[in-house]
Design a protein around this motif. Structure first.
Motif, short mmCIF file in Angstrom:
data_model
loop_
_atom_site.label_atom_id
_atom_site.label_comp_id
_atom_site.label_asym_id
_atom_site.label_seq_id
_atom_site.Cartn_x
_atom_site.Cartn_y
_atom_site.Cartn_z
N MET A 126 0.85 -1.21 0.00
CA MET A 126 0.00 0.00 0.00
C MET A 126 0.87 1.25 0.00
O MET A 126 2.03 1.21 0.33
CB MET A 126 -0.88 0.03 1.25
CG MET A 126 -2.02 -0.96 1.27
SD MET A 126 -2.86 -1.14 -0.29
CE MET A 126 -2.12 -2.65 -0.88
N GLY A 127 0.26 2.35 -0.36
CA GLY A 127 0.98 3.61 -0.37
C GLY A 127 1.50 3.94 1.02
O GLY A 127 0.89 3.59 2.02
N ALA B 280 1.84 6.77 2.52
CA ALA B 280 1.09 7.78 3.27
C ALA B 280 -0.39 7.44 3.29
O ALA B 280 -1.23 8.23 2.86
CB ALA B 280 1.31 9.17 2.65
N LEU B 281 -0.69 6.24 3.76
CA LEU B 281 -2.08 5.85 3.80
C LEU B 281 -2.75 6.57 4.96
O LEU B 281 -2.35 6.45 6.10
CB LEU B 281 -2.18 4.33 3.98
CG LEU B 281 -3.60 3.81 3.77
CD1 LEU B 281 -3.57 2.64 2.82
CD2 LEU B 281 -4.23 3.41 5.07
N ARG B 282 -3.76 7.30 4.60
CA ARG B 282 -4.41 8.11 5.62
C ARG B 282 -5.83 7.61 5.76
O ARG B 282 -6.52 7.45 4.78
CB ARG B 282 -4.41 9.56 5.17
CG ARG B 282 -4.67 10.52 6.28
CD ARG B 282 -4.19 11.90 5.89
NE ARG B 282 -4.68 12.26 4.55
CZ ARG B 282 -5.30 13.41 4.29
NH1 ARG B 282 -5.50 14.28 5.25
NH2 ARG B 282 -5.70 13.70 3.09
N ARG B 283 -6.20 7.35 6.97
CA ARG B 283 -7.59 6.91 7.17
C ARG B 283 -8.50 8.10 7.28
O ARG B 283 -8.27 9.01 8.04
CB ARG B 283 -7.68 6.06 8.43
CG ARG B 283 -7.72 4.59 8.10
CD ARG B 283 -8.17 3.80 9.27
NE ARG B 283 -9.57 4.07 9.58
CZ ARG B 283 -10.24 3.40 10.49
NH1 ARG B 283 -9.66 2.47 11.17
NH2 ARG B 283 -11.50 3.67 10.72
N LEU B 284 -9.49 8.06 6.48
CA LEU B 284 -10.42 9.17 6.47
C LEU B 284 -11.81 8.66 6.75
O LEU B 284 -12.15 7.55 6.41
CB LEU B 284 -10.43 9.84 5.09
CG LEU B 284 -9.13 10.53 4.71
CD1 LEU B 284 -9.13 10.80 3.24
CD2 LEU B 284 -8.96 11.80 5.51
N SER B 285 -12.57 9.46 7.36
CA SER B 285 -13.97 9.10 7.57
C SER B 285 -14.80 10.29 7.14
O SER B 285 -14.79 11.33 7.75
CB SER B 285 -14.20 8.79 9.05
OG SER B 285 -15.57 8.88 9.32
N ARG B 286 -15.48 10.11 6.06
CA ARG B 286 -16.21 11.24 5.52
C ARG B 286 -17.62 10.87 5.11
O ARG B 286 -17.83 10.04 4.26
CB ARG B 286 -15.51 11.76 4.27
CG ARG B 286 -14.52 12.82 4.58
CD ARG B 286 -13.68 13.08 3.38
NE ARG B 286 -12.31 13.23 3.78
CZ ARG B 286 -11.84 14.31 4.37
NH1 ARG B 286 -12.66 15.30 4.63
NH2 ARG B 286 -10.60 14.40 4.71
#
Lengths: 229, 586
Positions: B1-2, B4-10
């Motif tokens: 995986m990349g 800078a995997l950023r978990r987002l919740s939108r």
């Protein structure tokens, strides 16, 4: 395509980095890395119910709150996911044309037409031009409910194009059309996407769509949850 | 995986906020609840305290049971309670039985599909007008007796029998049944759509069950929970109704609610304590009746389970015929009574000379209308603006709440539905007295603000119920498509959602308008006697002798909501006359 970085992507490309979906904490699809250059049509393949449409909703900023998205998406180098949906300037076409039933054909197009086109005369002219391009001259005052399936699909495409999107998302927009029409509408939409050099992302479960797109095909892999239907 | 995997919740909520900064729908649900619960809570307290002797303004400064002793010493109290129970429980049971019989017996008939159209106008008719119409119909000198006299009855004079204002409140029960039947039927029709009744029936029929038995065994158990709250509201309303009871109920003693209102308006101010205690007793009566009904539900469910398990098919040909008739006849009779009552009102308002036992007036005239024009215009104007204001505010709040659901992506649970029904489950007098005390404290009593606010308490739940299903059923993808075309949340609301919902919104507004027009006690209490509406005037005139004047007011009272519904149907039809998708019914 894995590990694509912003610097390497062509100008105006749609870049997806680790884009994925969760439902109640469980991963629905494996995170996706993909770069779609302008004018290319990339296809996401997968069985229905896998969350393809929700992935596009996530890109648009209209994801159902029950889901949780993860990863990043950039368009022309700009982070998309921090923007409200109306500022992302992503054009999307759904399975149904979703023409607003209370508006006439021209009003539907005017709803999409960018506010940068000012003045009533100019806007009207731009809409007439779009209708001509769609082969629907003089359809301004028509009730969308009186159009044929192919005509509706074309109006929906031009409503989206008039909003001057920077990328195009196609959520199985041909699946509801009957077989004879499907191919014509598909070619029509693909041609306009290529002419406008829009990075285009198509989700579908129909291999014929993927072949016609002539771009990279990504098989979406299911993870975590059992799928049905 | 990349890396800078950023978990987002939108969800849509956070980008919406980023878009325009302030989202006006955010505070609406809380504001609505506050507008709703504060006066009701304060009102209950303001009734409860005087019931136990606390009302400093009138010298009550010690808590005690004196008001209750005084209440129990009132002549005719037991009879009044009995009248309330007979009319309230009887009417609710009868209306419910009619609904069940009609749906079970006639769900395959054309009548079943057509009745819906007939019900909306009947639902719109205010209680008082309906009661007056019924009185004109069933009184000894009423239309029915005239139709049968003298050829069948031999009466040359109205007989001396109490067909209205009978001591047991049976006429009142009849009036309540006729008035509540359309409401319960419409709520049941709405519920039927939610439980996939057709599929259940197909399955049961395939297993060999007769149509009525299939309905009772497979559809009713699913529908009942959905109409439970409307039933409780009907029960609470029927037990504590005042305007209909003044017109149709007994006079000495009247039903408890009427008695309590009398005490409130007694010139002897010490009677206020008795009134407050009576209002609390009324509340207890409603709570007890609902509890009794709930016990009845359990009992019926237990018996029903046994009946279900016994597997009787009820598939005989004769049985289906009987069921059809048993469903059709009483319901049509009740609906017909309501319609004929309105006709009687219209006749009386145009009658000049009308001797007994002539079926029709011998001389017609618009004189009654002309003579009442002044008073009619005043009362009509008050009725109109209060109803428009209450319906408009209610619509604004309801749209705000429903739009908040859309933007926040969360729907309130069942608890919210109970809160919504609260003003309909409590007897009006149990908190309106306290509301008035509160209004006096705040210097609002007798002002338009208190009046509209008070109407809003009853208008809002109905507007919400009328609009919520349609709002929630609108395909959310239209909104998403509009957002992706560059429209912000407000533009989506005003250009897409509201116009697409024009028909249900207009209908909900008409419902709110009709509910406000029908309000009697809220106008009386919050208006502090300074506002005369068509309803308060009609009820006041009901005690008097001139039927022609009464008919004029009752007709005008019924006319306003009917016009509102007509407008609510015509406006969307006209606005979308060139849009085929909007031509089908709601």
């Amino acid at each position: 395509m894995s590990g694509a970085s912003a610097g390497a992507a062509p100008e105006g490309a749609l870049e997806l980095e680790g884009l994925g979906l969760r439902l109640a904490g469980r991963r629905l699809i494996e995170p996706l890395d993909l770069v779609v250059p302008p004018g290319e049509i990339a296809t996401l393949m997968g069985p229905s119910g896998v969350g393809k449409s929700s992935l596009l909703d996530f890109l648009c900023g209209t994801l159902d709150p029950a889901f949780e998205g993860e990863g990043r998406a950039r368009l022309g180098g700009e982070d998309l996911l921090d923007l409200p949906p109306e500022r992302r300037r992503l054009g999307i076409l759904f399975q149904d044309d979703l023409l607003f039933p209370h508006l006439s054909v021209a009003e539907n197009l005017a709803f999409g037409l960018s506010p940068a086109v000012r003045g009533r005369a100019a806007r009207r002219a731009r809409i007439a031009e779009a209708l001509a391009e769609a082969g629907l001259e003089g359809f301004e005052a028509r009730d969308p409910a009186t159009l044929s399936g192919g005509q509706r699909a074309r109006v929906a495409l031009f409503r989206t194009l008039l909003a001057e999107p920077r990328a195009l998302l196609l959520d199985e927009p041909f699946s509801r059309l009957d077989a004879g029409l499907r191919d014509r509408v598909r070619r029509f939409i693909f041609r306009h996407a290529r002419v406008r050099r829009l990075p285009t992302l198509l989700v579908t479960h129909d291999p014929a769509d993927a072949r016609a797109a002539e771009g990279p095909v990504v098989e979406l892999s299911i993870s975590g949850m059992q799928q049905s239907g | 995986m990349g890396a800078a995997l950023r978990r987002l919740s939108r969800g849509p909520a956070s980008p919406a906020l980023a878009a325009g900064g302030l989202d006006w729908t955010r505070p609406v649900p809380v504001l609505t609840l506050a507008l709703f619960l504060l006066p009701i809570g304060a009102g209950l307290l303001g009734t409860l305290l005087p019931a136990f002797g606390w009302l400093p303004a009138l010298g009550g400064e010690t808590l005690g049971l004196a008001p209750w002793r005084a209440l129990l010493a009132q002549p005719g109290l037991a009879q009044a309670v009995l009248v309330s129970l007979v009319s309230g429980l009887g009417a609710t049971l009868a209306a419910f039985a009619l609904v069940v019989a009609f749906c079970a017996g006639c769900h395959r008939s054309r009548l079943f599909r057509r009745l819906r159209l007939l019900l909306a106008p009947l639902l719109a008719v205010p209680h008082a007008a309906m009661a007056i119409g019924l009185a004109f119909l069933i009184a000894p000198s009423g239309l029915i007796a005239r139709g049968l006299s003298p050829w069948a009855t031999g009466w040359a004079l109205p007989p001396d029998v109490a067909t209205v204002n009978d001591p047991w409140g049976l006429a009142l029960a009849l009036g309540l049944t006729v008035k509540e039947l359309p409401f319960l039927l419409l709520m049941t029709f709405g519920a039927l759509g939610q439980v996939r009744a057709a599929e259940r029936l197909r399955t049961a029929r395939a297993l060999g069950y007769g149509p009525a038995t299939a309905w009772l065994k497979t559809v009713l158990p699913a529908v009942y929970p959905l109409i439970r709250l409307p039933l409780y509201a009907t029960l609470a309303f029927s037990l504590s109704v005042v305007d209909m009871a003044i017109v149709l109920g007994p006079a000495t003693p009247p039903s408890l609610a009427v008695l309590v209102v009398r005490w409130f308006y007694d010139p002897d101010l010490s009677q206020r304590f008795v009134a407050a205690a009576g209002a609390v007793l009324q509340l207890g009566l409603v709570v007890a009746a609902i509890a009794l009904w709930a016990v009845g539900e359990r009992l019926a469910a237990a018996l029903g389970r046994r009946w279900l398990a016994a597997g009787g098919r009820g598939a005989g040909r004769a049985g289906a015929r009987v069921a059809d008739l048993a469903g059709r006849v009483p319901t049509l009779f009740a609906v017909g009574l309501g319609a004929a009552g309105l006709l009687a009102v219209a006749l009386w308002s145009l009658a000049w000379r009308w001797r007994y036992p002539d079926l029709l007036p011998s001389a017609w005239s618009l004189e009654s209308w002309r003579r009442q024009a002044g008073g009619l215009a005043d009362a009509g104007a008050t009725t109109l603006w209060v109803a428009v204001a209450a319906a408009a505010v209610a619509l604004l709040l309801v749209v705000g709440c429903l739009e908040r659901e859309q933007r926040g992506g969360r729907r309130p649970g069942r608890g919210a539905l109970w809160l919504l029904y609260l003003p309909l489950l409590l007897p009006q007098i149990a908190f309106l007295f306290g509301v008035q005390v509160l209004a006096v404290r705040l210097g609002l009593d007798g002002g338009w603000l208190a009046l509209v606010w008070c109407h809003l308490l009853f208008v809002l739940p109905y507007v919400f119920l009328a609009l919520a299903d349609a709002y929630r059923a609108l395909d959310p993808r239209f909104g998403r498509a509009a957002r992706c075309l560059g429209a912000g949340p407000e533009r989506v609301l005003w250009r897409i959602r509201l116009p697409m919902l024009l028909r249900p919104i207009a209908f909900a507004a008409a419902v709110g308008f009709a509910v406000s027009v029908a309000q009697y006690l809220p106008t009386l209490f919050a208006g502090a006697g300074r506002f005369a509406s068509l309803t308060t005037e009609a009820v006041a005139l009901a005690a008097g002798g001139d039927r022609r004047v009464l008919a004029v007011y009752a007709f005008a009272q019924a006319l306003l909501p009917l016009l509102a519904f007509l407008l609510a149907m015509a406006l969307p039809a006209w606005a979308y006359r060139r849009r085929r998708s909007f031509r089908a019914g709601p």
